[in-house]
Design an enzyme around this catalytic site. Structure first.
Site, PDB file in Angstrom:
ATOM      1  N   ARG A 403       3.578  -6.215   0.345  1.00 21.86           N
ATOM      2  CA  ARG A 403       4.705  -7.153   0.439  1.00 21.86           C
ATOM      3  C   ARG A 403       5.298  -7.475  -0.933  1.00 21.86           C
ATOM      4  O   ARG A 403       4.586  -7.835  -1.861  1.00 21.86           O
ATOM      5  CB  ARG A 403       4.269  -8.446   1.136  1.00 21.86           C
ATOM      6  CG  ARG A 403       5.423  -9.424   1.315  1.00 21.86           C
ATOM      7  CD  ARG A 403       5.008 -10.635   2.115  1.00 21.86           C
ATOM      8  NE  ARG A 403       5.004 -10.381   3.543  1.00 21.86           N
ATOM      9  CZ  ARG A 403       3.967 -10.619   4.348  1.00 21.86           C
ATOM     10  NH1 ARG A 403       2.859 -11.089   3.846  1.00 21.86           N
ATOM     11  NH2 ARG A 403       4.049 -10.386   5.638  1.00 21.86           N
ATOM     12  N   HIS A 433      -5.578  -1.636   1.491  1.00 21.06           N
ATOM     13  CA  HIS A 433      -5.736  -2.710   0.518  1.00 21.06           C
ATOM     14  C   HIS A 433      -6.970  -2.507  -0.361  1.00 21.06           C
ATOM     15  O   HIS A 433      -7.210  -3.277  -1.287  1.00 21.06           O
ATOM     16  CB  HIS A 433      -5.823  -4.050   1.266  1.00 21.06           C
ATOM     17  CG  HIS A 433      -5.720  -5.251   0.389  1.00 21.06           C
ATOM     18  ND1 HIS A 433      -6.786  -6.096   0.141  1.00 21.06           N
ATOM     19  CD2 HIS A 433      -4.666  -5.767  -0.307  1.00 21.06           C
ATOM     20  CE1 HIS A 433      -6.406  -7.069  -0.652  1.00 21.06           C
ATOM     21  NE2 HIS A 433      -5.119  -6.895  -0.944  1.00 21.06           N
TER      22      HIS A 433
END
Length: 688
Positions: A403, A433
């Site tokens: 993001r 991640h």
């Protein structure tokens, strides 16, 4: 349906941002650091509205469907959020006024356009005409015309033009240009150093902007819009994904407005004209405020006070194991012993050195890395491209949906490909991640793995301000696990079989349940048991139930949580055996450490994952063991130092009231972020 004490992630996150605001309000914090904390608070709040509040508003529209998500009623949460935001806005204004007073005591004065001393007016006028005016592009508004799509995040000046003789006024909008510094430092006058917001420089020059129009009265008011930042992108990770992501980023700029901040002195009729055109008439979306917005720009406030205004800058030290083996190279050092970096106290440069060495080592065959967020001018990316140009097989798993880093990662992916780096654009349906680097090296007749695993991004910028951990290991079984995960990235239909690492979304919940259940059983049998957990966020319903169960069974649980914290313990219903603190200080606490007592033989793990539903179910995360006993002891000591903090630790109680942990009269002052380099890092030698 929620059947345990459990607070929303949104209200717990606001409590964290209140801790940031406490630092901005603390007169013991150096002045420029207080100003920066105000900027961090404001930046945090912008992202909170763009993501969390926007999500809450979508959930409200779903009506009853949210009940299946194990979250509190979003409508109630939204009401609580609005009350908390209003209260914190007042606290921010008080902290900001205190900072202005302390700046004035130092001879630094922020002035409005109407306060420019006569001897400096020509200086301001010249700056406006030569530097600012080319960027000032008014949008003239009409009652009947549709308001153009205004950009997300920039601040605007809403202008009312009128005649002293009467008549209908005219209206305009001017975007504060982001291409220019937000603060303009004027020459000194005597012992006074004047500073202006760029907004006020523009206000000063407005008569020149509208000189051709027949108006002699000009009023201006600040207004800012925050839009829904959620991207609507499907999981078709083909070449067309680039175009889809680009379209999504453009859509973000004109997403539904979720908040309007505006000057409380804004004339009501003019304000309503703008808000109606934006569709922002809901009072819950309107936040009257001060003359200035976008105060995240306080992060760039000029240091006019030198060293006395900032925390002492401490250069990161070279790890003694790498320093000792400097003449033999990184691979030789890692072969001799696992190495653990405690960032930012240790130098992140060791990670870059490893890639540089791999890029020219004739025995290195391949380099594989995951990428979530990189520094703007990343040395890591440059080193990887260099390795590819040197003929190494280099592949990078680039997460395209990190993001607010989406466009940067798309750019990196293109640069990598131009250099011959193989790019894997994420995994369909998941975000990658995990933080992993794997180097394969031919040694004799065997191929050996060299692995680096981290709790934070491979980012030299954030590594100087984020407290993280980075493990280098020559353990071949761990290397094989990492290789299996990289193979999963290429063939996501084939789950990785792992011996030491734990990967989400496949195994993380089962891993945590197994470890906690063992501690419960050990406690029942009278054996040493306990959990010591350090995470950024803990707001997962199933994890909360698991920890409540362990605490009710008598297992002592200690938690250090920086941000979201949804447990409501020390209540009659659950969690009486849980203690929790949060630390906000000079560095951003970012590492994730899991310590299980294990009948007196503690197991220590590091993790890329927090305890949020997304980390368990929708991301590729890695939890990795610290197998070296001496390094495990270091991390236990690291946790204990943080747990003993009695200066910057706040108790995370049932009300999240952010009370500082009290210190007994004769108890020594312990400030973990200052204690760690003095007590731990100084003693991390090859003999430890």
């Amino acid at each position: 349906m929620i059947d345990i004490p459990f607070r929303s992630k949104e209200t717990s996150w606001l409590s964290f941002n209140a801790r940031v605001l406490q630092e901005a309000s603390n007169p013991e914090v150096p002045l420029l650091e207080r100003i920066k904390f105000l900027g961090i608070y404001s930046s945090n709040m912008d992202e909170f509205f763009r993501v969390r509040v926007a999500t809450l508003k979508r959930l409200v529209l779903l009506n009853s469907d949210w009940k299946e998500l194990n979250i509190p009623d979003p409508k109630d949460t939204l009401s609580k959020v609005n009350r908390m935001v209003a209260k914190m806005a007042s606290e921010f204004d008080a902290a900001y006024r205190a900072v202005l007073d302390d700046l004035a005591k130092e001879g630094v004065i922020l002035i409005k356009d109407s306060m420019v001393p006569e001897e400096l007016q020509s200086h301001v006028s010249n700056y406006f005409q030569t530097k600012v005016k080319p960027f000032v592009l008014p949008i003239m508004l009409k009652q009947s015309a549709k308001l153009p799509n205004l950009n997300d995040m920039p601040m605007y000046l809403a202008i009312r033009l009128s005649k002293s003789s009467g008549g209908r006024p005219a209206y305009a909008l001017i975007q504060i240009p982001s291409e220019l510094p937000r603060f303009f430092v004027l020459p000194k006058v005597g012992d006074k150093q004047y500073v202006m917001f760029l907004d006020d420089v523009i206000r000063f020059g407005l008569p020149l902007v509208f000189a051709a129009l027949p108006y002699d009265l000009i009023d201006s008011y600040a207004i800012k819009f925050t839009r829904d930042a959620e991207l609507e992108v499907d999981d078709d990770f083909t070449e067309s994904f680039y175009e889809k992501m680009a379209d999504g980023l453009k859509a973000r700029e004109v997403g539904d407005p979720v908040r309007a901040n505006y000057d409380k002195n804004f004339p009501q009729r003019f304000l309503q004209l703008i808000l109606q055109k934006l569709g922002l008439t809901n009072s819950e979306s309107l936040y009257p405020g001060s003359r200035y917005h976008n105060r995240r720009d306080l992060l760039s406030f000029p240091n006019l006070g030198g060293d006395s205004w900032i925390y002492e800058k401490i250069a990161p030290i070279k790890h003694p194991l790498f320093k000792k083996n400097l003449n033999y190279g990184m691979f030789a050092a890692i072969r001799k012993s696992d190495v653990l970096l405690h960032l930012p106290y240790h130098s992140f440069g060791h990670f870059i050195d490893l890639i540089h060495e791999a890029a020219i080592d004739p025995y290195v065959q391949s380099i594989q890395m995951t990428q979530y967020r990189l520094a703007k001018g990343s040395q890591v990316a440059a080193a990887l491209q260099s390795a590819a140009l040197n003929g190494k097989e280099v592949s990078v798993v680039v997460e395209p949906q990190a993001r607010f880093d989406e466009s940067a990662n798309i750019r990196w992916a293109s640069l990598y490909r131009d250099s011959g780096v193989k790019v894997v654009l994420g995994v369909s349906g998941l975000k990658v991640h995990s933080k992993m680097l794997l180097v394969t090296r031919k040694e004799g007749r065997e191929t050996k793995f060299y692995t680096a695993l981290g709790t934070g991004n491979f980012n030299e910028d954030s590594a100087s301000i984020f407290a993280d951990h980075l493990l280098f290991t020559h353990n071949q079984e761990i290397g094989a696990d990492v290789a299996a995960i990289f193979e999963f990235f290429r063939r996501s239909y084939r789950p990785a079989k792992l011996r030491h690492l734990v990967a989400a979304p496949l195994m993380l919940r089962q891993f945590l349940e197994g470890k906690v259940s063992r501690e419960v059983e050990n406690h029942k049998q009278g054996k040493p048991a306990g959990l010591s957990l350090k995470v950024n966020n803990l707001s997962d319903y199933e994890t909360a139930k698991l920890l409540y169960h362990a605490a009710d069974a008598g297992v002592p649980i200690r938690i250090i949580a920086r941000g979201m914290y949804s447990l409501v313990h020390n209540t009659k219903s659950s969690g009486n055996g849980i203690e929790a603190i949060g630390i906000v200080d000079k560095y951003l606490e970012h590492s994730r450490v899991l310590i299980f007592e294990n009948n007196g033989d503690p197991e220590v793990f590091l993790s890329s994952a927090d305890f949020l539903p997304r980390n368990f179910d929708m991301r590729v995360e890695t939890v990795f063991p610290v197998l070296s006993k001496k390094l495990a002891r270091q991390l236990i000591r690291y946790f204990e130092i943080q747990w003993s903090d009695n200066t910057k630790a706040r108790i995370l109680d049932a009300d999240l009231s952010n009370q500082y942990r009290t210190r007994a009269e004769n108890e020594p002052k312990i400030r973990a972020q200052f204690q760690i380099p003095e007590v731990l890092i100084a003693k991390v030698t090859p003999e430890v």
